[in-house]
Enzyme design. Structure first.
Site, PDB file in Angstrom:
ATOM      1  N   ALA A 168      16.781  13.117  16.661  1.00 63.19           N
ATOM      2  CA  ALA A 168      16.389  14.339  17.376  1.00 63.19           C
ATOM      3  C   ALA A 168      15.290  15.037  16.576  1.00 63.19           C
ATOM      4  O   ALA A 168      15.210  14.883  15.357  1.00 63.19           O
ATOM      5  CB  ALA A 168      17.601  15.251  17.511  1.00 63.19           C
ATOM      6  N   GLY A 194      19.935  10.649  16.336  1.00 67.96           N
ATOM      7  CA  GLY A 194      19.786  10.455  17.781  1.00 67.96           C
ATOM      8  C   GLY A 194      19.099   9.140  18.110  1.00 67.96           C
ATOM      9  O   GLY A 194      19.326   8.577  19.189  1.00 67.96           O
ATOM     10  N   GLU A 236      23.299  12.847  10.286  1.00 59.53           N
ATOM     11  CA  GLU A 236      23.410  14.243  10.742  1.00 59.53           C
ATOM     12  C   GLU A 236      24.207  15.120   9.777  1.00 59.53           C
ATOM     13  O   GLU A 236      23.960  16.315   9.670  1.00 59.53           O
ATOM     14  CB  GLU A 236      24.066  14.297  12.132  1.00 59.53           C
TER      15      GLU A 236
HETATM   16  C1  TC6 Z   1      22.433  16.414  20.084  1.00 60.80           C
HETATM   17  C2  TC6 Z   1      21.649  16.041  18.845  1.00 60.80           C
HETATM   18  C3  TC6 Z   1      22.242  14.920  18.055  1.00 60.80           C
HETATM   19  C4  TC6 Z   1      21.264  14.283  17.183  1.00 60.80           C
HETATM   20  C5  TC6 Z   1      20.917  14.816  16.013  1.00 60.80           C
HETATM   21  C6  TC6 Z   1      19.877  14.185  15.200  1.00 60.80           C
HETATM   22  O1  TC6 Z   1      19.317  13.159  15.508  1.00 60.80           O
HETATM   23  S1  TC6 Z   1      19.464  15.026  13.831  1.00 60.80           S
HETATM   24  C7  TC6 Z   1      18.175  14.076  13.103  1.00 60.80           C
HETATM   25  C8  TC6 Z   1      18.724  12.870  12.451  1.00 60.80           C
HETATM   26  N1  TC6 Z   1      17.670  12.185  11.760  1.00 60.80           N
HETATM   27  C9  TC6 Z   1      17.449  12.367  10.446  1.00 60.80           C
HETATM   28  O2  TC6 Z   1      18.153  13.087   9.789  1.00 60.80           O
HETATM   29  C10 TC6 Z   1      16.297  11.618   9.882  1.00 60.80           C
HETATM   30  C11 TC6 Z   1      15.420  12.570   9.128  1.00 60.80           C
HETATM   31  N2  TC6 Z   1      14.230  11.916   8.603  1.00 60.80           N
HETATM   32  C12 TC6 Z   1      14.246  11.138   7.514  1.00 60.80           C
HETATM   33  O3  TC6 Z   1      15.259  10.869   6.926  1.00 60.80           O
HETATM   34  C13 TC6 Z   1      12.920  10.625   7.023  1.00 60.80           C
HETATM   35  O4  TC6 Z   1      11.941  11.496   7.509  1.00 60.80           O
HETATM   36  C14 TC6 Z   1      12.579   9.190   7.477  1.00 60.80           C
HETATM   37  C15 TC6 Z   1      13.530   8.223   6.763  1.00 60.80           C
HETATM   38  C16 TC6 Z   1      12.719   9.042   8.959  1.00 60.80           C
HETATM   39  C17 TC6 Z   1      11.108   8.885   7.075  1.00 60.80           C
HETATM   40  O5  TC6 Z   1      10.936   9.117   5.719  1.00 60.80           O
HETATM   41  P1  TC6 Z   1       9.458   9.140   5.083  1.00 60.80           P
HETATM   42  O6  TC6 Z   1       9.666   9.340   3.620  1.00 60.80           O
HETATM   43  O7  TC6 Z   1       8.732   7.973   5.563  1.00 60.80           O
HETATM   44  O8  TC6 Z   1       8.741  10.413   5.708  1.00 60.80           O
HETATM   45  P2  TC6 Z   1       9.107  11.967   5.573  1.00 60.80           P
HETATM   46  O9  TC6 Z   1      10.561  12.178   5.340  1.00 60.80           O
HETATM   47  O10 TC6 Z   1       8.157  12.604   4.662  1.00 60.80           O
HETATM   48  O11 TC6 Z   1       8.821  12.437   7.070  1.00 60.80           O
HETATM   49  C18 TC6 Z   1       7.517  12.427   7.607  1.00 60.80           C
HETATM   50  C19 TC6 Z   1       7.342  13.641   8.483  1.00 60.80           C
HETATM   51  O12 TC6 Z   1       8.199  13.537   9.611  1.00 60.80           O
HETATM   52  C20 TC6 Z   1       9.020  14.673   9.717  1.00 60.80           C
HETATM   53  N3  TC6 Z   1      10.315  14.260  10.259  1.00 60.80           N
HETATM   54  C21 TC6 Z   1      11.054  13.212   9.881  1.00 60.80           C
HETATM   55  N4  TC6 Z   1      12.159  13.120  10.650  1.00 60.80           N
HETATM   56  C22 TC6 Z   1      12.079  14.133  11.531  1.00 60.80           C
HETATM   57  C23 TC6 Z   1      12.909  14.562  12.592  1.00 60.80           C
HETATM   58  N5  TC6 Z   1      14.048  13.908  12.903  1.00 60.80           N
HETATM   59  N6  TC6 Z   1      12.540  15.628  13.284  1.00 60.80           N
HETATM   60  C24 TC6 Z   1      11.411  16.279  13.001  1.00 60.80           C
HETATM   61  N7  TC6 Z   1      10.596  15.925  11.990  1.00 60.80           N
HETATM   62  C25 TC6 Z   1      10.915  14.864  11.284  1.00 60.80           C
HETATM   63  C26 TC6 Z   1       9.119  15.203   8.303  1.00 60.80           C
HETATM   64  O13 TC6 Z   1       9.458  16.559   8.289  1.00 60.80           O
HETATM   65  C27 TC6 Z   1       7.732  14.940   7.786  1.00 60.80           C
HETATM   66  O14 TC6 Z   1       6.899  15.964   8.282  1.00 60.80           O
HETATM   67  P3  TC6 Z   1       5.720  16.592   7.381  1.00 60.80           P
HETATM   68  O15 TC6 Z   1       6.396  17.086   6.132  1.00 60.80           O
HETATM   69  O16 TC6 Z   1       4.803  15.451   7.119  1.00 60.80           O
HETATM   70  O17 TC6 Z   1       5.182  17.673   8.239  1.00 60.80           O
END
Ligand code: TC6
Length: 717
Positions: free
Chosen positions: A61, A100, A123
């Site tokens: 998400a 998500g 999450e």
């Molecule tokens: C009903 C709902 C139920 C579902 C809930 C969910 O899914 S909750 C979500 C569950 N998912 C997670 O918890 C996954 C969270 N993400 C991660 O763990 C890592 O970002 C990665 C492993 C996907 C990539 O790692 P990497 O070292 O290659 O890259 P990096 O980490 O530097 O990110 C690059 C840029 O992307 C941005 N951004 C990333 N993800 C999101 C996002 N979901 N959203 C928005 N933005 C996001 C990040 O802020 C950064 O922006 P900046 O600073 O450049 O402006």
């Protein structure tokens, strides 16, 4: 958004398109609904593949959308729509399928993953649970124990491990989308009825009660006071015991509670703060995006105690060739053995070969002539470090970066011993250095932007979150620790016990209270520093409780004089069954000692309650944080908060000390500090800092607006 095309004649290909991680924003969700509609209504299409643009399936998400009201199609019915499709739908998982993103894949009828893809439901780290059906589908697919592990830890698994778990149907090392399209062609004629995970019964387990009891105990122990891990266990329990529709209802209720909790807000703030600190700047105006780091292929680590060993391992694991140096021959042999086994263990965990050939050992400094960067990790002694920097400056080739793993000594003083002070920076690692995620990169007044960029980049390569901070005593982390520790000691003098202080801090969420932590790290460490600072000398005619004009607690020094250094000696603030013992037990001797101390110094013990312990310890620490911001040592509150969560076990569900100050209310923090400072005018750290006053006068703006009230750095470029 999402793109649609028809490939190989009969396969509808949906590509999620939202760089960099194809997060499920409102536009992407709408795109999926529209393109799925197209695929299902196109009579030529027999099966569907969902993939992500640019080699990344989906990062989940869009977390940025969590702070505003929902727009666009909600995720749960969207995934339900995918699952109930009459044509087979295959997820082609490249790069990441997280949160998500994985829940969407669980709604598909088949999952094909690249062997190196990372899958997970993280999450819990955002203060949430997998609330788009993930908590209900995952246990049905891979069983309750494995689902409990994945969901409560939020850990990522590789495609290869996902296959073993039964999370995916096939793993490939080739082009995932091509493989998924081939697979989709092969199942085009098979109705997907039996592939809908929500219809699977949850695999039976012989003793569900014991399983969930154990899981609950573990999550409560691991993250004291955190709501999300507990809710995750409750949601999985619903999957194991209720029909799918009722389980989904339970998931919705739990998610609603978490979603509106301050904890989720704090953890999402922490997520973005970790990324924000990478966009560092220096008072000179130098910035992360305008400074090119130097190349580091070869590094030298000097001093192979605990820190030097961990740093060497972290560097090797990052692919840097290392010369590890130690003058003491016995220590060198021991270090060699320890480093090899750390590398072997690490490689085994990651399923790769240990890079033992990347490290060599030396008992002299000569190899320094041929490296790109040196990190010294010798004893915390300024004279020793100065001498080393002089030698290095004479020995190293031009352009070699010289870094000190000091935890608080003056980086400028070290730089002034060298011919090229611009190449000197602090790299403050945290023990164990190959495990802990935090690195404080300390720039001195003459450090060049390139030296800072190099250390920041190297930290990133080692898998760390690096925070650039200015040079002052203790930098950010240890500088803030000082008033926190001081308050804890003063509270003992005034009437409480180490057990009570620790209990309050542990209930707040710290893994360990201040006294248990002090016993673990060794009381002698601080004692040595205080000795070097001349704090152990009592001025004639003055109370032992006043040093250098301020209130001082000699309790720690008195324990050290008795040889009570903590766990290693079996006695400290607590007693242990033997030297090196780990279970802290209250020590009647210590209680008697405190009473005697109070009598000697004419102190009358008073009742200290939970609120006073928490406020005096934490507000004093936060107050120092405001001073650090005011002094320009940290660029913003996020820097401080990341340092505290990743380096000092501040509970992530409380965001960090500066975020927490905002949660409590700046006005309240100010009032309480004023109150305590009035009661204890001899404790300067309780005097509210000007920046805190300024923020309160300006209506207590939210934490992301504080930078507007900080002095603008002067550009000298
Ligand atoms: C009903 C709902 C139920 C579902 C809930 C969910 O899914 S909750 C979500 C569950 N998912 C997670 O918890 C996954 C969270 N993400 C991660 O763990 C890592 O970002 C990665 C492993 C996907 C990539 O790692 P990497 O070292 O290659 O890259 P990096 O980490 O530097 O990110 C690059 C840029 O992307 C941005 N951004 C990333 N993800 C999101 C996002 N979901 N959203 C928005 N933005 C996001 C990040 O802020 C950064 O922006 P900046 O600073 O450049 O402006």
């Amino acid at each position: 958004m999402a793109q649609y095309s028809r490939v190989s004649g009969t396969v509808g290909l949906i590509t999620l398109l939202n760089p960099p991680v194809n997060a499920l924003s409102a536009a992407v969700r709408q795109g999926i609904v529209d393109t799925l509609d197209k695929a299902l209504s196109d009579r030529k299409v027999k099966s569907v593949v969902i993939c992500g643009h640019n080699g990344k399936f989906c990062g989940g998400a869009d977390i940025r959308e969590f702070s505003s009201p929902l727009t666009g199609p909600p995720l749960i019915p969207l995934i339900q729509g995918v699952e109930s499709a009459a044509k087979p739908v295959v997820a082609a998982i490249d790069g990441v399928a997280l949160g998500g993103g994985l829940e969407l894949a669980l709604g598909c009828h088949y999952r094909i993953a690249h062997s190196k893809a990372r899958l997970g439901l993280p999450e819990v780290h955002l203060g949430l649970l997998p609330g788009a059906g993930g908590s209900q589908r995952l246990p049905r697919l891979i069983g309750v124990p494995a689902a409990l592990d994945l969901i409560t830890t939020g850990r990522h698994v590789t495609g290869a491990e996902a296959l073993q778990l039964g999370l995916v149907d096939k793993v490939t090392d080739r082009n995932t989308v091509d493989e998924a399209v081939k697979f989709a062609l092969s199942v085009a004629d098979q109705p997907p009825n039996s592939r809908r995970v929500s219809t699977f019964p949850c695999p039976r387990h012989p003793d569900l009660d014991a399983l969930f009891e154990g899981a609950m105990q573990r999550v409560r122990q691991r993250a004291r006071g955190a709501l999300a891990p507990v809710a995750c266990v409750q949601a999985i329990r619903a999957a194991a015991t209720l029909p799918y529709a009722q389980g989904m209802e339970r998931e919705r209720e739990l998610m609603a509670t978490l979603f509106t909790s301050g904890q989720a807000r704090a953890q999402q703030y922490h997520f973005f703060a970790q990324r924000a600190v990478g966009r560092w700047s220096m008072p000179s105006g130098a910035r992360w995006d305008t400074t090119k780091p130097g190349a580091v292929h070869k590094a030298m680590v000097i001093g192979l105690g605990t820190m030097g060993r961990g740093i060497s391992v972290a560097l090797v694991q990052a692919g840097v060739s290392v010369v590890a140096m130690e003058t003491n021959e016995k220590q060198l042999m021991e270090a060699k053995q320890a480093i090899s086994s750390m590398l072997e263990r690490g490689a085994k965990r990651r399923g790769v070969a240990p890079a033992l050939d990347k490290i060599r050992y030396s008992w002299n400094m000569e190899p320094a002539a041929d490296v790109d960067l040196v990190i010294e990790a010798v004893f915390e002694d300024m004279a020793l470090k100065k001498k080393l920097f002089q030698q290095l400056s004479a020995l190293c080739k031009p352009g070699t970066f010289l870094c000190s793993n000091t935890s608080g000594l003056d980086v400028d003083q070290l730089a002034s011993e060298t011919r090229h002070p611009e190449l000197v920076v602090g790299m403050h690692f945290f023990a164990p250095a190959h495990v802990m995620k935090l690195l404080e990169v300390v720039y001195g007044s003459r450090s060049s932007p390139q030296a800072v960029a190099t250390a920041m980049e190297l930290g990133k390569r080692m898998g760390k979150v690096s925070v650039a901070v200015g040079n002052c005593r203790g930098f950010v982390g240890n500088r803030m620790l000082k008033p926190y520790l001081e308050q804890a000691f003063f509270l003992l003098e005034e009437g409480t016990t180490p057990e009570f202080v620790d209990q309050v801090l542990e209930e707040f969420g710290f893994a360990m209270g201040v006294f248990r932590m002090s016993d673990l790290s060794g009381l002698d460490v601080g004692w040595r520093v205080r000795k070097a600072d001349g704090l152990l000398n009592v001025s004639e005619g003055h109370s032992a409780r006043i040093r250098q004009g301020c209130r001082y607690s000699p309790l720690g020094d008195l324990l050290c004089e008795q040889g009570r250094f903590g766990q290693k000696t079996g006695r400290g603030w607590y007693q242990y069954d033997k030297p090196g013992g780990r279970v802290a037990k209250p020590d009647p001797w210590l209680h008697g000692f405190l009473e005697k101390f109070r009598t000697q110094h004419g102190l009358v013990a008073h009742r200290i309650d939970h609120q006073e312990v928490l406020e005096r310890c934490l507000y004093a620490l936060m107050n120092e944080g405001f001073r650090i911001l005011e002094d320009g040592i940290a660029a913003g509150p996020e820097d401080i908060d990341v340092i505290y969560v990743l380096g000092y076990s501040w509970p992530p569900h409380r965001g960090g000390p500066m975020f927490y100050a905002g949660m409590v209310g700046l006005q309240k923090v100010l009032e309480r500090l004023e109150h305590y400072h009035q009661e204890h005018p001899d404790i300067p750290s309780l005097k509210p800092c000007n920046l805190l006053r300024k923020l309160v006068v300006n209506g207590s703006p939210p934490v992301h607006k504080w930078r507007e009230f900080l002095k603008k750095p002067q550009s000298q470029l």
